[in-house]
Enzyme design. Structure first.
Site, PDB file in Angstrom:
ATOM      1  CB  ALA A  75      12.708 -16.254   4.492  1.00 42.75           C
ATOM      2  CB  THR A  76      16.822 -19.786   2.951  1.00 41.94           C
ATOM      3  OG1 THR A  76      17.270 -19.060   4.056  1.00 41.94           O
ATOM      4  CG2 THR A  76      17.917 -20.194   2.006  1.00 41.94           C
ATOM      5  CG  ASN A 153      19.439  -9.685   8.375  1.00 46.32           C
ATOM      6  OD1 ASN A 153      19.566  -9.220   7.298  1.00 46.32           O
ATOM      7  ND2 ASN A 153      20.246 -10.777   8.716  1.00 46.32           N
ATOM      8  CD  GLN A 181      14.496 -10.726  10.911  1.00 44.49           C
ATOM      9  OE1 GLN A 181      13.663 -10.366  12.015  1.00 44.49           O
ATOM     10  NE2 GLN A 181      15.317 -11.448  11.130  1.00 44.49           N
ATOM     11  CB  SER A 201      10.558 -16.800   7.718  1.00 41.24           C
ATOM     12  OG  SER A 201      11.078 -17.866   8.683  1.00 41.24           O
ATOM     13  CG  HIS A 203      12.352 -19.679  11.934  1.00 43.64           C
ATOM     14  ND1 HIS A 203      13.416 -18.849  12.772  1.00 43.64           N
ATOM     15  CD2 HIS A 203      12.842 -19.511  10.624  1.00 43.64           C
ATOM     16  CE1 HIS A 203      14.431 -18.636  11.956  1.00 43.64           C
ATOM     17  NE2 HIS A 203      13.784 -18.961  10.524  1.00 43.64           N
ATOM     18  CB  THR A 241       4.829 -34.590   0.741  1.00 42.93           C
ATOM     19  OG1 THR A 241       4.891 -35.641  -0.058  1.00 42.93           O
ATOM     20  CG2 THR A 241       3.691 -34.617   1.660  1.00 42.93           C
ATOM     21  CB  CYS A 326      22.352 -16.870   7.880  1.00 42.19           C
ATOM     22  SG  CYS A 326      20.657 -17.389   7.821  1.00 42.19           S
TER      23      CYS A 326
END
Length: 382
Positions: A75-76, A153, A181, A201, A203, A241, A326
């Site tokens: 997401a970043t 978040n 989130q 995201s 994860h 890739t 973060c």
């Protein structure tokens, strides 16, 4: 050594076992390990087919066209690609965001500000929301982009993205939404929730780290400039890739999230209720965020007379956080909590508890009892 009870699902989720099993099929010689961009042999064709199947699964969770999904590293990167890509090469433009966005948005907008882009930083309400009226009042003739998160978040608060998006669509202003989130925690439909760019995201939804996606609306076509060059992958928007095993994992995770969404929301609401009920014997506990306008799995609480650092040290059998992962390297109080009006002292007393798919009733009962014991002990020795 006994593992702590995990109460930090907002930082990251464990990979679902079904996701891990699926990923293993795309790593080794006896699996589908080829480069999806290799068009001259079966190994590449099979990998490309797996990537496209996963693209459909991710699109399915947000009701998008698979062609609107661009793979990223998370997401970043999606936030960076959306915001920088929308502004790239444009002089004298204006963008709008809020003071409590994720650092991926805050720092990107600050960087653009240093490059000469005019940025309006909106102040949230006390519950962490940004109103449609605030956004409309901040619009200028040269506004090209608004960037707001769907779910905060640290607080779990939900912004009214549908209402804001509808107004911006009428005015021809691009709308970027960080939904990291929100994925797997609430229903997302980019048809009824008019956004142009939406970051996701892996994860945060029981998939692997290191993979994400950016939704880029096709009708009418949204144009963004690539930020990574070298091969023209992902329709020229993001070269590199593609990591087939991670993409397959994200696709499987999003498919599981879509099929089990309603059940998971009910479960998390029940866990939240039990968790908060277990803290009722404590005085001086305040909720940061919204009582009702939120996702169920994030609870941010302040404890009078107890600083968060001491509380976390006492809660050795719980894995919790004092805010965004973060920003965890800083000892400064949360900029999100300060942004909603808490003093530095109040912000220093806050902890974020977040639970998810593998949290049990026993976990939240243990957590609440531990919190009551430690808070009571710390207050007694003040």
């Amino acid at each position: 050594m006994k593992k702590p009870v995990y109460m930090d699902y907002a930082a990251t989720t464990p990979v679902d076992p079904a996701v891990a099993d699926e990923m293993m099929k795309y790593l080794t010689l006896d699996g589908v390990f080829g480069n999806p961009a290799s068009r001259t042999h079966a190994y590449g064709w099979q990998a490309e087919a797996a990537v496209e199947a996963a693209r459909k699964q991710v699109a399915g969770l947000i009701h998008a066209d698979p062609r609107e999904i661009v793979w990223t590293s998370g997401a970043t990167e999606s936030d960076n690609l959306a915001i920088k890509g929308a502004v790239a090469g444009r002089q004298g433009v204006h963008i709008i965001t809020s003071k409590i966005e994720h650092k991926a948005v805050v720092d990107t907008c600050k960087w653009l500000e240093h490059q000469g882009t005019d940025v309006t930083w909106l102040d949230p309400a006390a519950d962490g929301t940004i109103s449609c009226e605030q956004v409309l009042d901040a619009l200028q003739e040269n506004t090209v982009l608004v960037s707001l998160m769907l779910v905060n978040n640290e607080l779990g608060t939900i912004n009214d993205i549908a209402a804001i998006g509808a107004e911006l669509r009428q005015r021809g202003v691009l709308f970027h939404v960080d939904a990291a989130q929100a994925g797997g925690k609430m229903a997302i439909d980019v048809g009824s929730m008019p956004v142009d760019l939406l970051a996701l995201s892996g994860h945060k939804v029981y998939g692997p780290k290191g993979v994400g996606a950016l939704y880029v609306r096709r009708s009418p076509d949204v144009q963004i400039e690539a930020q990574i060059h070298g091969g023209g992958h992902e329709r020229g928007m993001r070269s590199g890739t593609l990591p087939t095993h991670q993409i397959v994992g994200m696709g499987k995770a999003f498919s599981l999230a879509q099929s089990g969404l309603e059940e998971e929301i009910v479960k998390l609401e029940a866990l939240r209720k039990s968790f908060l009920a277990g803290l009722q014997s404590l005085d001086g506990v305040s909720l940061n965020g919204s009582e009702s306008n939120r996702v169920p799995g994030i609870v941010n609480l302040s404890f009078d007379g107890v600083d968060a650092e001491s509380l976390m040290l006492g809660l050795r059998d719980l894995a919790v956080s004092s805010g965004s992962a973060c920003a965890s390297a800083t000892v400064e109080p949360s900029y999100v909590l300060r942004g909603i009006g808490l003093s530095d002292e109040q912000a220093h007393r806050a902890l974020r508890f977040s639970f998810g798919r593998f949290t049990t009733e026993e976990d939240v009962a243990f957590a609440s009892s531990q919190i009551v014991d430690v808070v009571s002990r710390l207050r007694a020795v003040r």
